[in-house]
Design a protein around this motif. Structure first.
Motif, PDB file in Angstrom:
ATOM      1  N   MET A 411      -4.289  22.903 -51.383  1.00 49.40           N
ATOM      2  CA  MET A 411      -5.608  23.342 -50.934  1.00 49.40           C
ATOM      3  C   MET A 411      -6.703  22.403 -51.430  1.00 49.40           C
ATOM      4  O   MET A 411      -7.663  22.093 -50.701  1.00 49.40           O
ATOM      5  N   LEU A 412      -6.570  21.936 -52.668  1.00 47.64           N
ATOM      6  CA  LEU A 412      -7.557  20.998 -53.203  1.00 47.64           C
ATOM      7  C   LEU A 412      -7.548  19.689 -52.422  1.00 47.64           C
ATOM      8  O   LEU A 412      -8.599  19.117 -52.125  1.00 47.64           O
ATOM      9  N   VAL A 413      -6.341  19.209 -52.108  1.00 47.21           N
ATOM     10  CA  VAL A 413      -6.236  17.965 -51.334  1.00 47.21           C
ATOM     11  C   VAL A 413      -6.859  18.143 -49.960  1.00 47.21           C
ATOM     12  O   VAL A 413      -7.588  17.268 -49.468  1.00 47.21           O
ATOM     13  N   ALA A 414      -6.598  19.286 -49.313  1.00 47.03           N
ATOM     14  CA  ALA A 414      -7.190  19.537 -47.995  1.00 47.03           C
ATOM     15  C   ALA A 414      -8.711  19.595 -48.074  1.00 47.03           C
ATOM     16  O   ALA A 414      -9.414  19.088 -47.182  1.00 47.03           O
ATOM     17  N   ALA A 415      -9.234  20.204 -49.140  1.00 49.16           N
ATOM     18  CA  ALA A 415     -10.690  20.264 -49.303  1.00 49.16           C
ATOM     19  C   ALA A 415     -11.279  18.872 -49.483  1.00 49.16           C
ATOM     20  O   ALA A 415     -12.326  18.548 -48.920  1.00 49.16           O
TER      21      ALA A 415
END
Length: 961
Positions: A411-415
């Motif tokens: 999720m952090l990478v997608a953000a």
């Protein structure tokens, strides 16, 4: 300065009161650290001064006593007695030879056991315990041994506490302190100072609620803490001293080998006593001479090389498995692997690659700004961290790596890819409270300060915001509204059904789906229970994450099916997600394909094979056992830890040998209950590793299949060695039986028997123990639970097939040697008493020595054929020639070389009663191994007639699926 006991040399405290009574600022000062932890230079200085964070090595039984153990076990005692009988009978050279055998065998066994122990210890050290620690203001992983007082560490569910620490943060933190207190229930921990305890220096461990002690584990929640004691100076270090003298029980393999030794030695003693009686009563031998021959019978039957070969086989298997990324923690697991008939495997990281990525989002409204809000909220409700951006080749940004849960990291990478700055969000929206994720609620909630960011979320103009993320259906149950274009709106039944349909659609494609919901914070959020805190929320959207299956898993699943091993997926994921992945790897029909399954394939799947935890809870134990018995390929989804344990127990109740994978603290009961527990080395918690028998260094299901192959191989190799050793007993015993029954001279001397058992046979037997897994081994059924190594099939093959052929060939050589010298059967019986009472002339003695030498050499030649025949229980010897094993081939070549040295070297030949023979005998001797191999091939063909080679494909096809 705080006065501390001498054992607290590694405690770096500069305070006038106990650390549990200090406020957090006082803790920093007392430990001479900062709120961000230590820098690398200071940490290295402290590590050099105080030493690594590990316990001193446990006291072990002195080497001298462990060596003595090899001299006084049952088989060694029997040989000591046999040597004493030889001295009593007036044959000191035989007595010294037998006692020399005991000494040589003891030295070799001790050395092999010592090397195996060192190998296992070295492999265990290859997987150091990892801990999340802040150094230079950055969070990363570090070996626990490198921790020093003053380090700031992060603790999460399943972590084993690496040192004595003072908490600085605690969010729903519960510890398992059973290793220190014996209390089985988890106890709560908080970070605040303990008031009024300035003078209570001897506060009990249970009352120090802001301390976490080394050796305990995080049962739930998370926290951060500062290290204040390491290594032997911890409370756990004191407890560990109490366990230093604890001894382990014998493994199943050790018990079986011990039974083999006792059985064979009992047979040897019985035959020796019978031979003694017959030689005295029927042959008329003097009692002392009868003792010599009885001793020969005993020595011929005792498997002197059994124990070192078993140790070598285990050591070789452990090393080979380690090279294939399977770290053995308990040697008993090696044997259990050979009988595994069911593998209960987790999905994420084991069947899949643990490369989670956000590939899809779903929102009730196609509003562009809400997608960024969805990612922002998911990042705030997360405990993962991303590494700083690093420039890659050509100046392009390299992929960012995360620390923490793979789902949260994705999720952090997608953000970050959406233009957000995940690492800046916690500072912009500070967290005020957290309700950690657990396997029952299936969700996590945080309370953050939102501030005046109307551009981000118009309905919240200030104050706090509650964010929940978790399993979609569980989160949806807590939602009474949704975020519409006009703001907070009631959630109608139609939209609720759309959310469920969207979740099912993503899950059917193999996605792990996460839902996010929001609610305005209020004054009661800080103290409200989790149930009240997470109610009446506003649904925001769904995130679809995909973790692709490992490319090697479909082939591993097929190999398990060929080997008669049932594979059952056990996961906490949604049923449709688990079903889709199971189809992609070929576990469920239709067969998996490189792409994701279509909707038509989904519809054709067998729903009975996908069982969710809610359904399992309604199934009785009897019904469950019937289901497991008649279904080979099953998927259990949304499983609670106690249900996984129940599944393992049900399989075992059916007589299955079960291997279970696990990575979390909740998997520990199932790992302990299984026959073989397999923990993840990368993603696994310390609790799971401690409970497991084997650690998978690569978290890969295919590694389990390789471990099973080597487990089967080591048990098979021990059986091959036993067959090889027992086969030589028949030609060694037959000359003495012929002497007693037929009245002819003994065709072999006791020293020549020892020359076979400890001279020509030892190295080839060790080579069999080191044989690699046989091709086709994974197309055979699992070894039945409890099947003894020394079973009827082994004894029949060793004694009545291979042994009889060797014995007849050896006796034929003995008689033909006398015939070639003009002595027939009747004359030979007349000469027997003269040779027995040492009254024969020199010419007769010379012929006797030549004849016994021919017998000895024919036994050695027959053993060369037996060595190759024993490499497989089903295939003929010539089909195994391509299997590489340098040690075995070295042993095979050494047999004729050692035999030649015993015959041709005059001083050695004189000791063993050898004499050269005509070169014409070399031709028949070369045919002896060929004859053994041919008879063995015919026996294998007869025994396995009508079976489907090379395994049991027919029987697999007949099993209900």
């Amino acid at each position: 300065m705080l006065k501390v006991a001498p054992r607290r040399r590694s405690v770096l405290l500069a305070a006038s009161q106990p650390i549990w009574s200090l406020p957090l600022e006082g803790v920093h000062q007392a430990l001479q650290t900062t709120p961000e932890g230590l820098g690398s230079e200071e940490a290295e200085r402290r590590l050099a001064h105080f030493g690594p964070n590990r316990l001193p090595p446990a006291r072990r039984r002195p080497l001298a006593l462990r060596f003595l153990d090899q001299m006084v076990h049952f088989m060694a005692l029997l040989l000591w007695v046999a040597g004493g009988l030889a001295f009593a009978a007036g044959t000191p050279q035989l007595g010294w030879a037998i006692w020399g055998v005991v000494l040589i065998n003891g030295v070799f066994s001790f050395w092999q056991e010592f090397q195996a122990e060192r190998t296992l210890a070295a492999l265990t050290r290859a997987l150091p315990s990892q801990v999340q620690v802040w150094r230079n203001g950055q969070l990363g992983f570090l070996a626990a041994e490198q921790l020093v007082a003053g380090d700031r560490i992060r603790l999460e569910e399943g972590d084993r506490i690496p040192a004595d620490c003072r908490l600085s943060e605690a969010h729903g933190l519960y510890l398992d302190l059973s290793v220190l207190t014996g209390e089985s229930l988890p106890v709560a921990r908080r970070s605040g100072a303990i008031e009024g305890s300035q003078r209570q220096v001897k506060v009990s461990t249970g009352e120090r609620i802001n301390l976490v002690m080394a050796g305990s584990t995080v049962a739930s929640g998370r926290g951060e803490a500062f290290v204040y004691a390491t290594g032997a100076e911890t409370e756990f270090g004191q407890v560990a001293r109490l366990a230093a003298g604890t001894t382990r029980g014998a493994s199943t393999l050790e018990v079986q080998v011990s039974k083999i030794v006792h059985t064979i030695c009992t047979i040897a003693v019985t035959m020796g006593v019978v031979a003694f009686g017959l030689s005295v009563l029927l042959v008329g031998m003097a009692p002392l001479e009868s003792v010599v021959f009885a001793t020969g019978i005993i020595v011929a039957n005792v498997p002197e090389g059994l124990l070192p070969t078993v140790t070598l086989a285990l050591a070789m298997a452990v090393q080979r498995m380690a090279s294939r990324q399977a770290l053995v923690r308990r040697l008993s697991a090696v044997e259990a692997l050979g009988s595994v008939s069911v593998i209960c495997s987790d999905k994420t990281g084991t069947l899949t690659g643990n490369r989670m990525a956000v590939e899809s989002t779903w929102l009730p409204l196609p509003a562009g700004g809400l997608e960024r809000l969805l990612l922002r909220a998911a990042c705030l409700c997360s405990n993962a961290r991303l590494d700083a951006p690093v420039a890659g080749a050509g100046g392009a940004a390299a992929p960012r790596l995360g620390v923490g849960d793979p789902t949260e990291t994705a999720m952090l990478v997608a953000a970050a890819e959406a233009g957000l700055v995940p690492e800046a969000l916690p500072g912009r929206h500070p967290r005020r409270r957290e309700v950690p994720f657990d396997s029952l609620r299936r969700r996590m909630t945080v309370l953050v300060d939102w501030g005046d960011h109307a551009d981000d979320l118009p309905i919240v103009t200030g104050g706090s915001l509650l964010i929940t993320k978790g399993a979609p259906l569980e989160v949806l149950e807590q939602c009474s509204s949704w975020l519409s274009s006009s703001g907070d709106a009631p959630l109608p039944a139609e939209l609720r059904q759309q959310v469920v349909a969207a979740n099912d659609g993503l899950a059917a494609r193999g996605f792990r789906v996460i839902a996010v919901a929001l609610r305005r914070g209020d004054g009661g959020c800080g103290d409200a229970p989790a149930e009240a805190l997470e109610s009446a929320q506003m649904f925001l959207g769904l995130l679809g994450l995909y973790d692709p299956p490992r490319p090697e898993v479909p082939d591993a699943i097929r190999r398990c099916r060929d080997a008669g091993i049932k594979v059952t997926m056990v996961t906490g994921d949604y049923g449709l997600t688990a079903q889709a992945i199971a189809q992609q790897i070929g576990l469920l029909d239709p067969p998996g394909s490189p792409g994701r399954p279509t909707a038509q394939q989904q519809a054709s799947a067998d729903p009975v094979r996908v069982i969710e935890g809610s359904t399992l809870a309604q199934i009785s134990d009897v019904h469950l056992r019937q289901l497991l018995k008649y279904r080979r390929r099953l998927v259990f989804a949304r499983m609670a830890p106690e249900q996984k344990l129940r599944l393992v127990q049900a399989y075992r109740a059916l007589g299955e040998v079960v291997a279970v994978t696990g990575d979390g603290v909740n998997d520990a009961p199932a790992l302990r209950a299984a026959d073989v527990g397999l923990a993840m080395g990368i993603s696994g918690t310390d609790v799971a590793r401690e409970a497991a028998d084997i650690v998978l260094l690569d978290d890969n299901f295919a590694t389990i299949v390789e471990a099973v192959r080597y487990g089967r191989s080591v048990v098979t190799n021990i059986g091959r060695f036993i067959t090889y050793v027992l086969a030589s007993n028949v030609p060694e015993v037959l000359p003495f039986l012929a002497m007693v029954i037929a009245g002819i001279p003994a065709a072999l001397t006791v020293l020549q028997i020892l020359a076979v058992d400890l001279g020509t046979d030892l190295l080839p037997a060790l080579g069999l123990g080191a044989d690699p897994p046989e091709p086709g081994l994974m197309r055979l059924p699992p070894r039945p639970r409890g099947l003894p190594l020394l079973n009827r099939a082994v004894m029949v093959r060793a004694y009545l097939v291979l042994g009889v052929v060797e014995g007849l060939v050896a006796m034929a050589g003995y008689l033909l040697t006398w015939r070639a010298n003009g002595v027939g059967w009747s004359q030979l019986r007349i000469l027997a008493p003269q040779l027995l009472h040492h009254t024969a002339d020199a010419g007769v003695v010379a012929i006797q020595q030549q004849a016994t030498t021919v017998t000895f050499c024919l036994i050695v030649a027959g053993q060369m054929g037996t060595l190759l025949a024993c490499r497989s229980e089903r295939r003929p010897a010539w089909a195994t020639l391509a299997i590489p094993n340098p040690l075995l081939w070295l042993g095979w070549v050494s047999e004729p070389l050692l035999a030649s040295a015993l015959v041709l070297l005059a001083p050695v030949a004189a000791v063993f009663g050898m004499a050269p023979f005509p070169l014409a005998w070399l031709g028949p001797m070369a045919l002896a191994p060929v004859l053994v191999i041919l008879v063995d091939a015919l026996d294998k063909r007869w025994r396995h007639a009508g079976q489907v080679p090379p395994g049991f494909s027919r029987s697999v096809a007949a099993v209900p699926r």
